[in-house]
Scaffold this active site. Structure first.
Site, mmCIF file in Angstrom:
data_model
loop_
_atom_site.group_PDB
_atom_site.id
_atom_site.type_symbol
_atom_site.label_atom_id
_atom_site.label_comp_id
_atom_site.label_asym_id
_atom_site.label_seq_id
_atom_site.Cartn_x
_atom_site.Cartn_y
_atom_site.Cartn_z
ATOM 1 N N LYS A 104 0.827 -1.209 0.000
ATOM 2 C CA LYS A 104 0.000 0.000 0.000
ATOM 3 C C LYS A 104 0.861 1.260 0.000
ATOM 4 O O LYS A 104 0.595 2.227 0.701
ATOM 5 C CB LYS A 104 -0.930 -0.006 1.208
ATOM 6 C CG LYS A 104 -1.854 -1.217 1.224
ATOM 7 C CD LYS A 104 -2.917 -1.126 2.273
ATOM 8 C CE LYS A 104 -3.821 -2.325 2.335
ATOM 9 N NZ LYS A 104 -4.170 -2.963 1.099
ATOM 10 N N CYS A 105 1.872 1.267 -0.835
ATOM 11 C CA CYS A 105 2.866 2.337 -0.896
ATOM 12 C C CYS A 105 2.824 2.990 -2.279
ATOM 13 O O CYS A 105 2.440 2.359 -3.259
ATOM 14 C CB CYS A 105 4.243 1.709 -0.637
ATOM 15 S SG CYS A 105 5.643 2.830 -0.808
ATOM 16 N N GLY A 106 3.233 4.235 -2.350
ATOM 17 C CA GLY A 106 3.328 4.894 -3.645
ATOM 18 C C GLY A 106 4.296 4.201 -4.587
ATOM 19 O O GLY A 106 4.190 4.330 -5.813
#
Length: 159
Positions: free
Chosen positions: A35-37
Site C-alpha cells: 500500500k505504498c506509492g
C-alpha cells in the site's frame, strides 16, 4: 568475510531458506509493501525477474510494515495481492523488520555493507534495493526512487 551465504530467512510459506543455496546467482533483495506509492515497482521487479531468471538471477521480496503501516496483511494476503495485481512469481519472504531492535540479520548485514545517503545504515522507506553478486557480496544499494528498469545495466554487468 561475511556473504549472503551466512544467512537463512523464512519464506512467506513459513519454510526456512538457507541463502547459501543462492550462491552463484545474482540477487536483487527488496523490502516491499502493498500500500505504498512505490508499490507499482512490483511490475518492474517481476519484469527483471522474467528477463534474467534464465541467467541465474532472482529477486527476493521482503515485505515490511515499518513505513506508514503500508504492509498490514498476513503472508497469504500479501502473496495473493502481489500475484493478482502484479503477476509476481519471484520469491516472497516472511514479513520482517529492516530497522530497529528486531531488524532481520540479513538486513543488518546488507545495511552495513552498503550504507545509504550520508553514510546512513537505516532503510528510509519501502522498495530500497540491494544488488548481490554471484559470490554473495553486496555490490550496490538503491533508494526507493530507483526504478527496477534503472538497475538493468548493473545486473547485466554481474551476469
Amino acid at each position: 568475510m561475511t556473504t549472503i551465504a551466512d544467512f537463512s530467512v523464512v519464506t512467506n510459506r513459513g519454510e526456512n531458506l538457507d541463502l547459501s543455496t543462492k550462491l552463484g546467482k545474482v540477487l536483487l533483495v527488496v523490502n516491499t509493501a502493498s500500500k505504498c506509492g512505490f508499490t507499482p515497482q512490483y511490475d518492474g521487479l517481476e519484469a527483471l525477474f522474467q528477463q534474467f531468471k534464465g541467467q541465474d538471477f532472482e529477486v527476493l521480496g521482503f515485505p515490511c510494515n515499518q513505513f506508514g503501516a503500508q504492509e498490514p496483511g498476513n503472508a497469504d494476503e500479501i502473496a495473493e495481492f502481489c500475484k493478482v495485481n502484479f503477476g509476481v512469481t519471484f520469491p516472497l519472504m516472511k514479513k520482517i523488520d529492516v530497522n530497529g531492535p528486531e531488524t532481520s540479520p540479513l538486513y543488518d548485514w546488507m545495511k552495513r555493507e552498503k550504507k545509504g545517503l550520508m553514510g546512513s545504515t537505516s532503510i528510509k522507506w519501502n522498495f530500497t534495493k540491494f544488488l548481490i553478486n554471484r559470490e554473495g557480496e553486496v555490490v550496490k544499494r538503491y533508494g526507493p526512487q530507483d526504478t527496477p528498469a534503472s538497475i538493468v545495466k548493473d545486473i547485466e554487468k554481474l551476469l
